[in-house]
Design a protein around this motif. Structure first.
Motif, PDB file in Angstrom:
ATOM      1  N   CYS A 126       0.825  -1.216   0.000  1.00 32.74           N
ATOM      2  CA  CYS A 126       0.000   0.000   0.000  1.00 32.74           C
ATOM      3  C   CYS A 126       0.855   1.261   0.000  1.00 32.74           C
ATOM      4  O   CYS A 126       0.390   2.339   0.383  1.00 32.74           O
ATOM      5  N   THR A 127       2.126   1.174  -0.424  1.00 29.93           N
ATOM      6  CA  THR A 127       2.969   2.366  -0.471  1.00 29.93           C
ATOM      7  C   THR A 127       2.466   3.334  -1.539  1.00 29.93           C
ATOM      8  O   THR A 127       1.853   2.936  -2.539  1.00 29.93           O
ATOM      9  N   LEU A 128       2.723   4.609  -1.306  1.00 25.84           N
ATOM     10  CA  LEU A 128       2.262   5.664  -2.208  1.00 25.84           C
ATOM     11  C   LEU A 128       3.421   6.584  -2.557  1.00 25.84           C
ATOM     12  O   LEU A 128       4.150   7.040  -1.675  1.00 25.84           O
ATOM     13  N   GLU A 129       3.581   6.880  -3.849  1.00 19.93           N
ATOM     14  CA  GLU A 129       4.527   7.892  -4.292  1.00 19.93           C
ATOM     15  C   GLU A 129       3.797   9.229  -4.312  1.00 19.93           C
ATOM     16  O   GLU A 129       2.805   9.387  -5.015  1.00 19.93           O
ATOM     17  N   PHE A 130       4.301  10.169  -3.528  1.00 17.04           N
ATOM     18  CA  PHE A 130       3.591  11.441  -3.356  1.00 17.04           C
ATOM     19  C   PHE A 130       4.583  12.595  -3.480  1.00 17.04           C
ATOM     20  O   PHE A 130       5.351  12.878  -2.572  1.00 17.04           O
ATOM     21  N   PHE A 131       4.597  13.235  -4.635  1.00 18.77           N
ATOM     22  CA  PHE A 131       5.466  14.385  -4.882  1.00 18.77           C
ATOM     23  C   PHE A 131       6.911  14.115  -4.446  1.00 18.77           C
ATOM     24  O   PHE A 131       7.524  14.901  -3.705  1.00 18.77           O
ATOM     25  N   GLY A 132       7.434  12.986  -4.898  1.00 18.67           N
ATOM     26  CA  GLY A 132       8.825  12.669  -4.641  1.00 18.67           C
ATOM     27  C   GLY A 132       9.092  11.935  -3.345  1.00 18.67           C
ATOM     28  O   GLY A 132      10.239  11.592  -3.051  1.00 18.67           O
ATOM     29  N   GLN A 133       8.049  11.665  -2.559  1.00 16.94           N
ATOM     30  CA  GLN A 133       8.194  10.942  -1.296  1.00 16.94           C
ATOM     31  C   GLN A 133       7.530   9.573  -1.408  1.00 16.94           C
ATOM     32  O   GLN A 133       6.436   9.456  -1.961  1.00 16.94           O
ATOM     33  N   THR A 134       8.195   8.558  -0.885  1.00 16.00           N
ATOM     34  CA  THR A 134       7.586   7.230  -0.814  1.00 16.00           C
ATOM     35  C   THR A 134       7.017   7.044   0.586  1.00 16.00           C
ATOM     36  O   THR A 134       7.758   6.999   1.570  1.00 16.00           O
ATOM     37  N   LEU A 135       5.699   6.980   0.673  1.00 13.50           N
ATOM     38  CA  LEU A 135       5.006   6.863   1.955  1.00 13.50           C
ATOM     39  C   LEU A 135       4.563   5.424   2.177  1.00 13.50           C
ATOM     40  O   LEU A 135       4.252   4.705   1.221  1.00 13.50           O
ATOM     41  N   LYS A 136       4.498   5.031   3.439  1.00  9.07           N
ATOM     42  CA  LYS A 136       4.113   3.653   3.769  1.00  9.07           C
ATOM     43  C   LYS A 136       2.661   3.356   3.385  1.00  9.07           C
ATOM     44  O   LYS A 136       2.298   2.204   3.170  1.00  9.07           O
ATOM     45  N   ALA A 137       1.850   4.405   3.293  1.00 11.48           N
ATOM     46  CA  ALA A 137       0.426   4.229   2.958  1.00 11.48           C
ATOM     47  C   ALA A 137      -0.137   5.576   2.517  1.00 11.48           C
ATOM     48  O   ALA A 137       0.425   6.630   2.835  1.00 11.48           O
ATOM     49  N   PRO A 138      -1.268   5.570   1.813  1.00 16.85           N
ATOM     50  CA  PRO A 138      -1.892   6.817   1.361  1.00 16.85           C
ATOM     51  C   PRO A 138      -2.701   7.480   2.481  1.00 16.85           C
ATOM     52  O   PRO A 138      -3.891   7.789   2.318  1.00 16.85           O
ATOM     53  N   ILE A 139      -2.051   7.668   3.609  1.00 13.38           N
ATOM     54  CA  ILE A 139      -2.702   8.212   4.806  1.00 13.38           C
ATOM     55  C   ILE A 139      -1.870   9.386   5.301  1.00 13.38           C
ATOM     56  O   ILE A 139      -0.634   9.300   5.376  1.00 13.38           O
ATOM     57  N   PHE A 140      -2.547  10.482   5.664  1.00 11.76           N
ATOM     58  CA  PHE A 140      -1.874  11.699   6.094  1.00 11.76           C
ATOM     59  C   PHE A 140      -2.492  12.184   7.402  1.00 11.76           C
ATOM     60  O   PHE A 140      -3.685  11.982   7.642  1.00 11.76           O
ATOM     61  N   ALA A 141      -1.689  12.837   8.223  1.00 11.14           N
ATOM     62  CA  ALA A 141      -2.230  13.525   9.390  1.00 11.14           C
ATOM     63  C   ALA A 141      -2.763  14.876   8.935  1.00 11.14           C
ATOM     64  O   ALA A 141      -2.059  15.636   8.272  1.00 11.14           O
ATOM     65  N   ALA A 142      -4.020  15.158   9.242  1.00 12.34           N
ATOM     66  CA  ALA A 142      -4.660  16.391   8.793  1.00 12.34           C
ATOM     67  C   ALA A 142      -4.128  17.606   9.563  1.00 12.34           C
ATOM     68  O   ALA A 142      -3.637  17.471  10.687  1.00 12.34           O
ATOM     69  N   PRO A 143      -4.222  18.799   8.958  1.00  9.13           N
ATOM     70  CA  PRO A 143      -3.710  20.001   9.621  1.00  9.13           C
ATOM     71  C   PRO A 143      -4.607  20.447  10.771  1.00  9.13           C
ATOM     72  O   PRO A 143      -5.786  20.760  10.572  1.00  9.13           O
ATOM     73  N   ILE A 144      -4.043  20.489  11.961  1.00  6.09           N
ATOM     74  CA  ILE A 144      -4.762  20.949  13.148  1.00  6.09           C
ATOM     75  C   ILE A 144      -3.832  21.839  13.952  1.00  6.09           C
ATOM     76  O   ILE A 144      -2.656  21.519  14.137  1.00  6.09           O
ATOM     77  N   ALA A 145      -4.340  22.961  14.416  1.00  4.34           N
ATOM     78  CA  ALA A 145      -3.569  23.880  15.258  1.00  4.34           C
ATOM     79  C   ALA A 145      -4.418  24.262  16.474  1.00  4.34           C
ATOM     80  O   ALA A 145      -5.569  23.862  16.592  1.00  4.34           O
ATOM     81  N   LYS A 146      -3.824  25.014  17.375  1.00  4.43           N
ATOM     82  CA  LYS A 146      -4.510  25.484  18.589  1.00  4.43           C
ATOM     83  C   LYS A 146      -5.053  24.310  19.403  1.00  4.43           C
ATOM     84  O   LYS A 146      -6.239  24.227  19.696  1.00  4.43           O
ATOM     85  N   ILE A 147      -4.168  23.398  19.752  1.00  4.20           N
ATOM     86  CA  ILE A 147      -4.546  22.187  20.473  1.00  4.20           C
ATOM     87  C   ILE A 147      -5.221  22.512  21.805  1.00  4.20           C
ATOM     88  O   ILE A 147      -6.228  21.894  22.174  1.00  4.20           O
ATOM     89  N   LYS A 148      -4.677  23.477  22.530  1.00  4.77           N
ATOM     90  CA  LYS A 148      -5.261  23.810  23.835  1.00  4.77           C
ATOM     91  C   LYS A 148      -6.693  24.288  23.699  1.00  4.77           C
ATOM     92  O   LYS A 148      -7.585  23.874  24.447  1.00  4.77           O
ATOM     93  N   ALA A 149      -6.941  25.185  22.748  1.00  5.73           N
ATOM     94  CA  ALA A 149      -8.276  25.749  22.569  1.00  5.73           C
ATOM     95  C   ALA A 149      -9.273  24.739  22.028  1.00  5.73           C
ATOM     96  O   ALA A 149     -10.440  24.720  22.419  1.00  5.73           O
TER      97      ALA A 149
END
Length: 380
Positions: free
Chosen positions: A110-133
């Motif tokens: 299930c590896t994915l080639e993504f803009f020059g990067q070989t990833l273990k899977a087509p899964i990404f951590a989504a952008p989240i900020a302001k963890i405390k709030a």
């Protein structure tokens, strides 16, 4: 809670008390959590229990489906009635997989080639900020970023990073992207162009894998009333933004074929089918319901990613069968970071990968290209 879990909880509490000062230092957290895992055999349930004890706004429900936190924004919930967030999760469960087991006994890849990067899977951590709030936790932004970046690097998955009004919410992620030699995707909110261009310039300096803009954040009314206001973007804005980005450009927040068409005209290298986790509009359609139509229209002119309620590797498989090239997962990665630091993030990531591999194996798919619409049934 069974006896084994109770023992683990007691041991974790004791270890936390013994190492309180060390735990305050983000730099040491990764080694400490590795020690805990080795000594006490922590698993995801332990990490979730730890996260629950560290949050006040998020209740760390058994299933993160938006029901308990309806309307809790700012916070972890969906806007208004919370129905868009809830629908994202519900509609994924209206898809079933077709089991197929009469095939070669081969390993899946299930590896994915993504803009020059070989990833273990087509899964990404989504952008989240302001963890405390957003979660009501004492866990600091820098602790979260340390956990996310190190955990994703260990698991071979690519993290997206968030943005915010205060400069630290954009500057700190850039530091971690630089530390990991560009391995990350800064996600810029749709600020007025003057601010956007300045942030793009700074992002270019760390040579990230790509630069994203979550155009759907224009619906966050609270940000329009700040000293750094956001704005809706039209095609001319997007073309100018694209011209200033050195690498690949990702547009997040596409929910219609019309917006997909504009993203393609703006020369986006990837689009993310997203409704901002149900946080910007009430009574909206789910991302999985529109994914196939948008993917068919785009027809490989750009990569298709999606987010919104994905909780397991089986959910990821469903999105891939509907035409996505990859899936972003948000809240659960935050929970894993808060409850287990880098070790928690890596452990959750590895579970997602294992579940995706299992779904592929049990449907007769050995590579990502093998995953087709015929592998699933849509009950909506």
């Amino acid at each position: 809670m069974n006896a084994k879990s109770q023992i683990r909880e007691i041991l974790w509490t004791r270890f936390h008390a013994e190492n309180e000062n060390r735990l305050k230092t983000a730099e040491l957290n990764h080694d400490i959590l590795k020690d805990v895992t080795r000594r006490y055999g922590m698993n995801l349930n332990d990490i979730k229990s730890a996260a629950r004890g560290k949050m006040t706004l998020c209740k760390m429900c058994r299933v993160c489906n938006g029901e308990t936190c309806r309307g809790l924004t700012p916070g972890p919930g969906g806007k208004g009635s919370g129905q868009t967030f809830v629908r994202n999760v519900e509609k994924l469960k209206d898809i079933t997989l077709n089991m197929r087991v009469l095939h070669n006994d081969d390993n899946v890849d299930c590896t994915l080639e993504f803009f020059g990067q070989t990833l273990k899977a087509p899964i990404f951590a989504a952008p989240i900020a302001k963890i405390k709030a957003n979660y009501g936790t004492s866990f600091s932004e820098i602790e979260y970023l340390e956990a996310l970046s190190a955990g994703c690097a260990t698991a071979g998955l690519l993290p997206f990073y968030g943005d915010g009004v205060q400069s630290e919410f954009f500057d700190l992620p850039l530091e971690f992207i630089k530390k990991h030699k560009g391995f990350g995707v800064p996600t810029i909110k749709p600020w007025i162009n003057e601010i956007t261009f300045e942030k793009i310039m700074r992002a270019n300096e760390v040579s990230p894998v790509a630069i994203a803009m979550d155009v759907d954040a224009a619906g966050l009314i609270s940000l329009k009333q700040t000293s750094t206001p956001i704005a809706f973007k039209h095609l001319n804005d997007l073309l100018e933004i694209r011209s200033k980005i050195n690498g690949p450009f990702i547009i997040k927040g596409v929910m219609t074929v019309k917006d997909a068409e504009l993203a393609i005209l703006a020369h986006a290298d990837a689009i993310i089918v997203s409704n901002h986790g149900g946080r910007v509009m009430d009574d909206g359609i789910s991302t999985i319901e529109v994914l196939s139509e948008i993917a068919s229209f785009v027809a490989h002119r750009a990569l298709i990613l999606t987010d919104g309620g994905y909780r397991s590797g089986y959910d990821v498989f469903k999105a891939l069968a509907c035409g996505a090239d990859g899936v972003l997962v948000g809240r659960p990665f935050s929970h894993a970071a808060i409850g287990g630091n880098a070790e928690g993030v890596a452990l959750y990531a590895k579970q997602l990968i294992a579940e995706l591999e299992d779904a592929m194996r049990m449907t007769g798919c050995f590579t990502l290209k093998d995953i087709q619409r015929t592998n699933i049934n849509l009950h909506f």
